[in-house]
Write an enzyme that holds these catalytic residues in place. Sequence first.
Site: not given
Length: 453
Positions: A229, A263
């Site tokens: 990720e 993110c």
Amino acid sequence: MSTITTINPFTQEELKTYNLIKDVDLKQKLNLADKQFQSWKTTEIKDRSNLMSKAAELLIERKETYAKLMTEEMGKPITQGIAEIEKCAWVCDFYAKNAEDFLADQLIETDAEESFISYDPLGVILAIMPWNYPFWQVMRFAAPTLMAGNTALLKHASTTTQCALEIEKLFEDAGFPEGCFQTLLVSHDQIETIIGNDIVKAVSLTGSEGAGRKIAEIAGKNLKKVVLELGGNNACIVLKDADLDEHIDTMAWARMQNAGQSCIAAKRFIVVEDIYDEFLTKFKAKVESYVVGNPMEDKTEVATMASVSLAEEVEQQVKKSLDKGAKVVYGNKREDALYHPTILENVTAEMPVFKEEVFGPVAAIIKVKDEDEAYETASNSRFGLGSMVFTKNTDKAKKRIGEIADGAFFINELVKSDPRLPFGGTKASGYGRELSKEGIMEFVNVKTVYSSK
């Protein structure tokens, strides 16, 4: 480097120094994780669930303590830290309640007398986790991984070392057997040794694209599964029929929460020209209203970044973009690790604030002529973590979901993680999924069982 020293990013005071473990101690921890796996994998799932529920209870009991620790180590506003711990309790409770159903054998009708899919744990799983959500990033990995019957090793960011140690203690206090979850205070050089060890069966990393490429290379060399990720530069599309009065707070917070260190934050605001001026006026007014300051104060909404070097990096990305023609609408001020909320306009595709991940409180505003150009601009990215669209015509938006190859597509809401939904990206944002049923399936052996007469 044989030690780690943590620093409070708001005060710049040294907090504590820790010794990295030696190779001989690392070997013992790996062996302990492997030994515990042999019994943990056969533990009844209801017993695992009871322990995970206890972990959820302890998280709620200790949420103020853990939130304060996050504030000290990486500068998260105290109220946001409490909310993070509450979310951690949620993910523990979610898997405690649902793992048994997720992992149940799946009967398949074939020519056999009986055939089914069995979901077996893989073994020892290594997690490499970042500092920006120091409890949540770990717990969303740990809850499904442990519930599946695996044991876990954590290499956390050095800046949040005490958080990492407290997470290990949390599982111990909840009653998990020794070795089920261990925090490793190791150097970057030792990580390759850990991944190469036959005891470790897979790796989960949340971090930068650069870190992801490095870990994927090491894992690939050792034929180890990896879930990545990574970063993103999420687009927030604002169409001409967007309800700004209803959603401007959400749009602004999508960028500024956690000082922009997320993110999945909205990083590129792609606004149709019909609504551009109104959007910019209202967006700026909202950003101006944020209370910026001491992360220990309840009133603070945007605080320091996690380190001076991180703030300097964002400052350089902004400077390079200004050199290419971007204009400051608001902000662009740094005080040590505190980078004030910033809005830039006249942003074009060759600028760092458009094409790179800017991991700080900087909103890049791009004006486009219409809806088609908005979707085209949003798709112009190496990353693929998530996108958001604001419009009153949700049915029309749903028809364009496939035009953006991201891992998430949110309509009239900011991109966020939820234990009930899969989370992950495409392209330079990584691969694999966390959370939901898909997340627990990442670290199991999907085994075909065929029994004939």
